[in-house]
Design a protein around this motif. Structure first.
Motif, PDB file in Angstrom:
ATOM      1  N   ALA A 198      22.644  24.495  28.206  1.00  0.00           N
ATOM      2  CA  ALA A 198      21.631  25.476  27.357  1.00  0.00           C
ATOM      3  C   ALA A 198      21.403  26.583  28.471  1.00  0.00           C
ATOM      4  O   ALA A 198      21.019  27.729  27.930  1.00  0.00           O
ATOM      5  N   ILE A 199      21.719  26.571  29.501  1.00  0.00           N
ATOM      6  CA  ILE A 199      21.196  27.452  30.583  1.00  0.00           C
ATOM      7  C   ILE A 199      22.148  28.778  30.229  1.00  0.00           C
ATOM      8  O   ILE A 199      21.840  29.833  30.454  1.00  0.00           O
ATOM      9  N   VAL A 241      13.708  38.184  19.223  1.00  0.00           N
ATOM     10  CA  VAL A 241      14.853  36.853  18.970  1.00  0.00           C
ATOM     11  C   VAL A 241      15.628  36.665  20.419  1.00  0.00           C
ATOM     12  O   VAL A 241      15.327  35.497  20.644  1.00  0.00           O
ATOM     13  N   MET A 242      16.080  37.528  21.241  1.00  0.00           N
ATOM     14  CA  MET A 242      16.547  37.354  22.393  1.00  0.00           C
ATOM     15  C   MET A 242      15.788  36.597  23.159  1.00  0.00           C
ATOM     16  O   MET A 242      15.996  35.739  24.089  1.00  0.00           O
ATOM     17  N   ALA A 243      14.490  37.251  23.306  1.00  0.00           N
ATOM     18  CA  ALA A 243      13.631  36.548  24.235  1.00  0.00           C
ATOM     19  C   ALA A 243      12.925  35.241  23.991  1.00  0.00           C
ATOM     20  O   ALA A 243      12.918  34.402  24.678  1.00  0.00           O
ATOM     21  N   PRO A 255      21.630  33.927  30.498  1.00  0.00           N
ATOM     22  CA  PRO A 255      22.357  35.391  30.542  1.00  0.00           C
ATOM     23  C   PRO A 255      22.916  35.960  29.517  1.00  0.00           C
ATOM     24  O   PRO A 255      22.923  37.304  29.486  1.00  0.00           O
ATOM     25  N   PHE A 256      23.435  35.152  28.270  1.00  0.00           N
ATOM     26  CA  PHE A 256      23.654  35.947  27.096  1.00  0.00           C
ATOM     27  C   PHE A 256      22.643  36.738  26.554  1.00  0.00           C
ATOM     28  O   PHE A 256      22.792  37.890  26.143  1.00  0.00           O
ATOM     29  N   CYS A 257      21.495  36.280  26.355  1.00  0.00           N
ATOM     30  CA  CYS A 257      20.459  37.037  25.887  1.00  0.00           C
ATOM     31  C   CYS A 257      20.112  38.057  26.547  1.00  0.00           C
ATOM     32  O   CYS A 257      19.623  39.211  26.248  1.00  0.00           O
ATOM     33  N   LEU A 258      19.923  37.992  28.028  1.00  0.00           N
ATOM     34  CA  LEU A 258      19.702  39.293  28.818  1.00  0.00           C
ATOM     35  C   LEU A 258      20.656  40.081  28.777  1.00  0.00           C
ATOM     36  O   LEU A 258      20.543  41.473  28.664  1.00  0.00           O
ATOM     37  N   ALA A 280      15.924  28.222  25.478  1.00  0.00           N
ATOM     38  CA  ALA A 280      17.257  27.737  25.977  1.00  0.00           C
ATOM     39  C   ALA A 280      16.623  27.351  27.317  1.00  0.00           C
ATOM     40  O   ALA A 280      17.333  26.229  27.976  1.00  0.00           O
ATOM     41  N   ALA A 281      15.917  27.983  28.238  1.00  0.00           N
ATOM     42  CA  ALA A 281      15.365  27.626  29.398  1.00  0.00           C
ATOM     43  C   ALA A 281      14.552  26.072  29.356  1.00  0.00           C
ATOM     44  O   ALA A 281      14.759  25.437  30.205  1.00  0.00           O
TER      45      ALA A 281
END
Length: 174
Positions: free
Chosen positions: A127-128, A103-105, A132-135, A111-112
């Motif tokens: 959205a960028i 899900v994070m990926a 970093p939040f997902c990472l 977002a990218a």
């Protein structure tokens, strides 16, 4: 110039520790001897088998969130067989972790794309900030899994000992 030793870092970052054992026996024969030797042990209720696959589990009353299980598979080689064993979280925990990773990926990828579209249209690419939040979530989950692996080292040792006992009994029954 000396190369830096990266083995320590690789071991720190390794998920699902594995080990293997080479045997001179045929895979299906050895797996059958393992299945036949399991009933003699007091932990027999916490071992499940199917074909050449064997799963060693922690007793339910001793289970914790991070409790591992030991998945063992016996593979045929040209001469003999190989037993490959892997420690991993219980399947339901592993599935949850993989789902969160996935899900994070997906969110980071979306977002990218969305940030690129925003930038391309001349808007501010807000959205960028999701990337970093997902990472951070992915890294946090990985660190949490390593901590859990260390917290369950005693149970990994127990499962490994049970595996060794069953293998020794199977070798003796030859």
């Amino acid at each position: 110039m000396n190369e830096p030793d990266t083995s320590r870092w690789r071991s720190l970052l390794k998920m699902q520790p594995t080990f293997s054992l080479e045997l001179s026996d045929e895979a299906s024969d050895f797996a059958k001897r393992i299945r036949d030797s399991i009933p003699q042990f007091d932990f027999r209720d916490h071992v499940s088998t199917a074909g050449t696959c064997i799963d060693f589990k922690i007793d339910p009353q001793e289970r914790r969130f991070w409790s591992p299980h030991l998945s063992v598979q016996v593979h045929s080689l040209e001469e003999g067989s190989q037993v490959r064993a892997r420690f991993s979280p219980r399947p339901e925990i592993w599935t949850m972790f993989m789902a969160v990773y996935g899900v994070m990926a997906i969110i980071a990828f979306g977002a990218a794309i969305f940030a690129y579209v925003q930038w391309f249209l001349g808007d501010r690419p807000w959205a960028i900030v999701l990337i970093p939040f997902c990472l951070l979530v992915i890294v946090t989950l990985h660190v949490a899994s390593l901590i859990g692996q260390n917290l369950s080292a005693d149970q990994m040792h127990t499962l490994h000992e049970r595996f060794n006992q069953v293998v020794a009994a199977a070798k003796q029954s030859n």
